[in-house]
Design a protein around this motif. Structure first.
Motif, PDB file in Angstrom:
ATOM      1  N   PHE A  80       0.840  -1.203   0.000  1.00 38.83           N
ATOM      2  CA  PHE A  80       0.000   0.000   0.000  1.00 38.83           C
ATOM      3  C   PHE A  80       0.873   1.251   0.000  1.00 38.83           C
ATOM      4  CE2 PHE A  80      -1.874   3.430   2.555  1.00 38.83           C
ATOM      5  CZ  PHE A  80      -2.930   3.776   1.725  1.00 38.83           C
ATOM      6  N   GLU A  81       1.927   1.244   0.814  1.00 39.06           N
ATOM      7  CA  GLU A  81       2.834   2.393   0.872  1.00 39.06           C
ATOM      8  C   GLU A  81       3.502   2.624  -0.480  1.00 39.06           C
ATOM      9  OE1 GLU A  81       5.519   2.177   4.227  1.00 39.06           O
ATOM     10  OE2 GLU A  81       3.864   1.943   5.641  1.00 39.06           O
ATOM     11  N   ILE A  82       3.857   1.544  -1.166  1.00 40.01           N
ATOM     12  CA  ILE A  82       4.460   1.677  -2.490  1.00 40.01           C
ATOM     13  C   ILE A  82       3.490   2.350  -3.448  1.00 40.01           C
ATOM     14  CG2 ILE A  82       5.199   0.383  -4.543  1.00 40.01           C
ATOM     15  CD1 ILE A  82       6.609  -1.574  -2.671  1.00 40.01           C
ATOM     16  N   THR A  83       2.224   1.965  -3.416  1.00 42.52           N
ATOM     17  CA  THR A  83       1.246   2.567  -4.345  1.00 42.52           C
ATOM     18  C   THR A  83       1.096   4.066  -4.086  1.00 42.52           C
ATOM     19  OG1 THR A  83      -0.647   1.969  -2.956  1.00 42.52           O
ATOM     20  CG2 THR A  83      -0.076   0.455  -4.725  1.00 42.52           C
ATOM     21  N   VAL A  84       1.108   4.472  -2.819  1.00 38.23           N
ATOM     22  CA  VAL A  84       1.009   5.901  -2.500  1.00 38.23           C
ATOM     23  C   VAL A  84       2.252   6.630  -2.991  1.00 38.23           C
ATOM     24  CG1 VAL A  84       0.883   7.609  -0.643  1.00 38.23           C
ATOM     25  CG2 VAL A  84      -0.527   5.543  -0.523  1.00 38.23           C
ATOM     26  N   LEU A  85       3.428   6.078  -2.710  1.00 39.85           N
ATOM     27  CA  LEU A  85       4.688   6.718  -3.104  1.00 39.85           C
ATOM     28  C   LEU A  85       4.822   6.799  -4.624  1.00 39.85           C
ATOM     29  CD1 LEU A  85       7.094   5.058  -0.513  1.00 39.85           C
ATOM     30  CD2 LEU A  85       6.249   7.413  -0.486  1.00 39.85           C
ATOM     31  N   GLN A  86       4.383   5.751  -5.335  1.00 36.11           N
ATOM     32  CA  GLN A  86       4.506   5.752  -6.789  1.00 36.11           C
ATOM     33  C   GLN A  86       3.623   6.817  -7.429  1.00 36.11           C
ATOM     34  OE1 GLN A  86       3.886   1.580  -7.755  1.00 36.11           O
ATOM     35  NE2 GLN A  86       6.080   1.309  -8.073  1.00 36.11           N
ATOM     36  N   GLY A  87       2.628   7.285  -6.702  1.00 35.81           N
ATOM     37  CA  GLY A  87       1.787   8.366  -7.209  1.00 35.81           C
ATOM     38  C   GLY A  87       2.566   9.656  -7.433  1.00 35.81           C
ATOM     39  N   TYR A  88       3.717   9.781  -6.796  1.00 36.19           N
ATOM     40  CA  TYR A  88       4.544  10.985  -6.947  1.00 36.19           C
ATOM     41  C   TYR A  88       5.691  10.790  -7.928  1.00 36.19           C
ATOM     42  CZ  TYR A  88       1.955  12.340  -2.834  1.00 36.19           C
ATOM     43  OH  TYR A  88       0.932  12.626  -1.977  1.00 36.19           O
ATOM     44  N   LEU A  89       5.910   9.556  -8.321  1.00 40.08           N
ATOM     45  CA  LEU A  89       6.979   9.279  -9.283  1.00 40.08           C
ATOM     46  C   LEU A  89       6.467   9.497 -10.704  1.00 40.08           C
ATOM     47  CD1 LEU A  89       8.417   5.999  -7.716  1.00 40.08           C
ATOM     48  CD2 LEU A  89       9.543   8.220  -7.814  1.00 40.08           C
ATOM     49  N   PRO A  90       7.354   9.867 -11.627  1.00 41.70           N
ATOM     50  CA  PRO A  90       6.928  10.000 -13.023  1.00 41.70           C
ATOM     51  C   PRO A  90       6.516   8.633 -13.567  1.00 41.70           C
ATOM     52  CG  PRO A  90       9.289  10.413 -12.807  1.00 41.70           C
ATOM     53  CD  PRO A  90       8.756  10.179 -11.438  1.00 41.70           C
ATOM     54  N   GLU A  91       5.842   8.654 -14.709  1.00 41.12           N
ATOM     55  CA  GLU A  91       5.372   7.410 -15.314  1.00 41.12           C
ATOM     56  C   GLU A  91       6.552   6.469 -15.549  1.00 41.12           C
ATOM     57  OE1 GLU A  91       3.216   6.015 -19.412  1.00 41.12           O
ATOM     58  OE2 GLU A  91       2.650   7.953 -18.563  1.00 41.12           O
ATOM     59  N   ALA A  92       6.352   5.209 -15.184  1.00 40.53           N
ATOM     60  CA  ALA A  92       7.416   4.214 -15.319  1.00 40.53           C
ATOM     61  C   ALA A  92       7.722   3.939 -16.789  1.00 40.53           C
ATOM     62  CB  ALA A  92       7.001   2.922 -14.619  1.00 40.53           C
TER      63      ALA A  92
END
Length: 147
Positions: A80-92
């Motif tokens: 769950f924490e990864i999904t929240v954090l990935q929301g701030y990362l640019p598109e993979a």
């Protein structure tokens, strides 16, 4: 700026009563603040992406450890924490894009063996930071350079 977006999301999570999301955002803000205090600088977007990337990597490692220890509930929390954090990362980046960028960097640096891997990684890291798992990128470079 990314930092402002994170702060705005923290405020909206507080107002919305989304405690799980708020907790993750607070962890992120604490990590950013810690680095700013340690280095006595204001982090720019690229440096914040590096912090995010590191946090996602830590959580991936934790998921593996929790699954091996038979603790699925803790692994779910980390996911769950990864999904929240990935929301701030640019598109993979896609695997094809990553492979193309690696081949381009190998050509540009004239790398011929695994000993030249540092040159290739040095060229790729700024372009891929936050957009690809650098561990997987490293493995692919080794494979292409013929470990």
């Amino acid at each position: 700026m990314l930092k402002q977006r994170i702060q705005d999301d923290m405020k909206s999570a507080m107002k919305g009563g989304d405690k799980p999301r708020l907790g993750v955002i607070r962890l992120l803000m604490a990590a950013i603040k810690q680095r700013e205090v340690d280095e006595r600088i204001e982090l720019d977007d690229a440096q914040i992406l590096a912090v995010l990337d590191k946090m996602v990597k830590q959580r991936r490692d934790s998921i593996n450890q929790y699954e091996q220890a038979g603790r699925p509930e803790l692994a779910e929390q980390e996911a769950f924490e990864i999904t929240v954090l990935q929301g701030y990362l640019p598109e993979a980046l896609s695997e094809a894009e990553i492979a193309a960028m690696i081949r381009e960097a190998i050509q540009a640096t004239g790398a011929e063996s695994v000993r030249d891997m540092g040159k290739v990684m040095g060229q790729l890291k700024p372009k891929m930071q936050g957009r690809a798992d650098m561990g997987a990128v490293s493995a692919l470079i080794k494979q292409l350079l013929g470990s």
